[in-house]
Design a protein around this motif. Sequence first.
Motif, PDB file in Angstrom:
ATOM      1  N   ALA A  43     -10.517   0.487   5.436  1.00  0.00           N
ATOM      2  CA  ALA A  43     -11.634   0.312   3.395  1.00  0.00           C
ATOM      3  C   ALA A  43     -10.406   0.380   2.960  1.00  0.00           C
ATOM      4  O   ALA A  43     -10.945  -0.104   1.174  1.00  0.00           O
ATOM      5  CB  ALA A  43     -11.985   2.034   3.450  1.00  0.00           C
ATOM      6  N   GLU A  44      -9.337   1.354   2.874  1.00  0.00           N
ATOM      7  CA  GLU A  44      -7.572   0.878   1.789  1.00  0.00           C
ATOM      8  C   GLU A  44      -7.361  -1.187   1.804  1.00  0.00           C
ATOM      9  O   GLU A  44      -7.082  -1.354   0.785  1.00  0.00           O
ATOM     10  CB  GLU A  44      -6.725   1.722   2.448  1.00  0.00           C
ATOM     11  CG  GLU A  44      -5.879   1.744   1.797  1.00  0.00           C
ATOM     12  CD  GLU A  44      -5.598   1.657   0.043  1.00  0.00           C
ATOM     13  OE1 GLU A  44      -4.590   1.452  -0.999  1.00  0.00           O
ATOM     14  OE2 GLU A  44      -6.947   2.396  -0.137  1.00  0.00           O
ATOM     15  N   ASP A  59      -9.243  -3.127   2.439  1.00  0.00           N
ATOM     16  CA  ASP A  59     -10.541  -3.729   2.510  1.00  0.00           C
ATOM     17  C   ASP A  59     -10.230  -3.619   0.529  1.00  0.00           C
ATOM     18  O   ASP A  59     -10.819  -4.568  -0.428  1.00  0.00           O
ATOM     19  CB  ASP A  59     -11.961  -3.760   2.654  1.00  0.00           C
ATOM     20  CG  ASP A  59     -13.489  -4.286   1.734  1.00  0.00           C
ATOM     21  OD1 ASP A  59     -12.747  -5.361   2.882  1.00  0.00           O
ATOM     22  OD2 ASP A  59     -14.066  -3.632   1.192  1.00  0.00           O
ATOM     23  N   ARG A  60     -10.019  -2.268  -0.508  1.00  0.00           N
ATOM     24  CA  ARG A  60     -10.109  -2.724  -1.837  1.00  0.00           C
ATOM     25  C   ARG A  60      -9.198  -3.696  -2.222  1.00  0.00           C
ATOM     26  O   ARG A  60      -9.224  -4.191  -3.157  1.00  0.00           O
ATOM     27  CB  ARG A  60      -9.303  -1.354  -1.868  1.00  0.00           C
ATOM     28  CG  ARG A  60      -9.603  -0.622  -3.348  1.00  0.00           C
ATOM     29  CD  ARG A  60      -9.123   1.056  -3.489  1.00  0.00           C
ATOM     30  NE  ARG A  60      -7.268   1.245  -3.040  1.00  0.00           N
ATOM     31  CZ  ARG A  60      -6.853   0.543  -3.631  1.00  0.00           C
ATOM     32  NH1 ARG A  60      -6.682  -0.003  -5.015  1.00  0.00           N
ATOM     33  NH2 ARG A  60      -5.307   1.085  -3.227  1.00  0.00           N
ATOM     34  N   LYS A  61      -8.061  -3.130  -1.526  1.00  0.00           N
ATOM     35  CA  LYS A  61      -6.494  -3.991  -1.853  1.00  0.00           C
ATOM     36  C   LYS A  61      -7.079  -5.926  -2.192  1.00  0.00           C
ATOM     37  O   LYS A  61      -6.495  -6.838  -2.760  1.00  0.00           O
ATOM     38  CB  LYS A  61      -5.435  -3.719  -0.733  1.00  0.00           C
ATOM     39  CG  LYS A  61      -4.889  -2.561  -0.632  1.00  0.00           C
ATOM     40  CD  LYS A  61      -3.210  -2.137  -0.165  1.00  0.00           C
ATOM     41  CE  LYS A  61      -3.136  -0.683  -0.429  1.00  0.00           C
ATOM     42  NZ  LYS A  61      -1.974  -1.034   0.459  1.00  0.00           N
ATOM     43  N   MET A  62      -7.610  -6.028  -0.460  1.00  0.00           N
ATOM     44  CA  MET A  62      -8.196  -7.888  -0.260  1.00  0.00           C
ATOM     45  C   MET A  62      -8.938  -8.110  -1.524  1.00  0.00           C
ATOM     46  O   MET A  62      -8.386  -9.179  -2.264  1.00  0.00           O
ATOM     47  CB  MET A  62      -8.834  -7.804   0.496  1.00  0.00           C
ATOM     48  CG  MET A  62      -7.555  -7.485   1.907  1.00  0.00           C
ATOM     49  SD  MET A  62      -6.308  -8.984   2.197  1.00  0.00           S
ATOM     50  CE  MET A  62      -7.509 -10.313   2.665  1.00  0.00           C
ATOM     51  N   HIS A  63      -9.991  -7.041  -1.973  1.00  0.00           N
ATOM     52  CA  HIS A  63     -11.047  -7.168  -3.511  1.00  0.00           C
ATOM     53  C   HIS A  63     -10.131  -7.854  -4.730  1.00  0.00           C
ATOM     54  O   HIS A  63     -10.083  -8.264  -5.581  1.00  0.00           O
ATOM     55  CB  HIS A  63     -12.016  -6.721  -3.906  1.00  0.00           C
ATOM     56  CG  HIS A  63     -12.844  -6.570  -2.751  1.00  0.00           C
ATOM     57  ND1 HIS A  63     -12.708  -6.205  -1.498  1.00  0.00           N
ATOM     58  CD2 HIS A  63     -13.548  -7.306  -2.549  1.00  0.00           C
ATOM     59  CE1 HIS A  63     -14.348  -6.701  -0.687  1.00  0.00           C
ATOM     60  NE2 HIS A  63     -14.536  -6.854  -1.671  1.00  0.00           N
ATOM     61  N   LEU A  93      -1.814  -6.146   8.800  1.00  0.00           N
ATOM     62  CA  LEU A  93      -1.567  -4.763   8.881  1.00  0.00           C
ATOM     63  C   LEU A  93      -2.321  -4.171   7.344  1.00  0.00           C
ATOM     64  O   LEU A  93      -2.182  -3.184   6.539  1.00  0.00           O
ATOM     65  CB  LEU A  93      -0.559  -4.210   9.612  1.00  0.00           C
ATOM     66  CG  LEU A  93      -0.681  -3.011   9.400  1.00  0.00           C
ATOM     67  CD1 LEU A  93      -1.453  -2.463   9.774  1.00  0.00           C
ATOM     68  CD2 LEU A  93       1.042  -2.827  10.157  1.00  0.00           C
ATOM     69  N   ASP A  94      -0.790  -5.101   6.019  1.00  0.00           N
ATOM     70  CA  ASP A  94      -1.228  -4.535   5.348  1.00  0.00           C
ATOM     71  C   ASP A  94      -0.756  -4.777   3.646  1.00  0.00           C
ATOM     72  O   ASP A  94      -0.363  -6.485   4.831  1.00  0.00           O
ATOM     73  CB  ASP A  94      -0.056  -3.129   5.112  1.00  0.00           C
ATOM     74  CG  ASP A  94       0.339  -2.231   3.541  1.00  0.00           C
ATOM     75  OD1 ASP A  94      -0.927  -2.102   3.156  1.00  0.00           O
ATOM     76  OD2 ASP A  94       1.361  -1.537   3.615  1.00  0.00           O
ATOM     77  N   VAL A  95      -1.149  -4.654   2.720  1.00  0.00           N
ATOM     78  CA  VAL A  95      -0.866  -5.651   1.378  1.00  0.00           C
ATOM     79  C   VAL A  95      -0.307  -5.154   0.979  1.00  0.00           C
ATOM     80  O   VAL A  95      -0.834  -4.183  -0.242  1.00  0.00           O
ATOM     81  CB  VAL A  95      -2.284  -6.803   1.022  1.00  0.00           C
ATOM     82  CG1 VAL A  95      -2.206  -7.544  -0.501  1.00  0.00           C
ATOM     83  CG2 VAL A  95      -2.850  -7.390   2.355  1.00  0.00           C
ATOM     84  N   GLN A  96       0.789  -5.826  -0.505  1.00  0.00           N
ATOM     85  CA  GLN A  96       0.749  -4.636  -2.019  1.00  0.00           C
ATOM     86  C   GLN A  96       1.188  -6.463  -2.711  1.00  0.00           C
ATOM     87  O   GLN A  96       1.722  -7.203  -2.196  1.00  0.00           O
ATOM     88  CB  GLN A  96       2.522  -4.670  -1.265  1.00  0.00           C
ATOM     89  CG  GLN A  96       2.421  -3.488  -0.751  1.00  0.00           C
ATOM     90  CD  GLN A  96       3.783  -3.195  -0.382  1.00  0.00           C
ATOM     91  OE1 GLN A  96       4.686  -3.917  -0.431  1.00  0.00           O
ATOM     92  NE2 GLN A  96       4.417  -1.717  -0.075  1.00  0.00           N
ATOM     93  N   ILE A  97       0.328  -5.861  -3.900  1.00  0.00           N
ATOM     94  CA  ILE A  97       0.248  -6.594  -4.096  1.00  0.00           C
ATOM     95  C   ILE A  97       1.788  -6.636  -5.985  1.00  0.00           C
ATOM     96  O   ILE A  97       1.931  -5.893  -6.194  1.00  0.00           O
ATOM     97  CB  ILE A  97      -0.935  -6.462  -5.728  1.00  0.00           C
ATOM     98  CG1 ILE A  97      -2.550  -7.271  -4.505  1.00  0.00           C
ATOM     99  CG2 ILE A  97      -1.132  -8.021  -6.870  1.00  0.00           C
ATOM    100  CD1 ILE A  97      -3.866  -7.116  -5.191  1.00  0.00           C
TER     101      ILE A  97
END
Length: 110
Positions: free
Chosen positions: A50-51, A53-57, A105-109
């Motif tokens: 869920a986290e 998915d939120r970042k990907m949007h 696995l993870d994304v940082q903007i």
Amino acid sequence: MAGRPRSKMPVADRAKQFMPFSALRGLSEALAAKERIVVPKIELSEEMAAELDRKMHLITPGRIVTVVHFHRDEYIKTTGMVARIDATSRLLQIVNTKILFDDILDVQII
């Protein structure tokens, strides 16, 4: 015949004299492969998914991001500008690197 000059060796042949010699071809590649640590792919929990998915949007083309993703039995961190994000084919492209959503696995903007 001692007074006769020798012909010069071609430059390419002279350079070969100083090239490194490998008695065991492929040894350095085999050692590098042996040093690589193979890890299993992590299955995301519902909260992690869920986290993510939120970042990907929040990602749009032109943004700079750092993505931790699974690639060939290991996790890699890739940082760069988003060239394309395609929800239909579930693909994120950072510069020339194409990453499937399922491998992230993870994304940082940034």
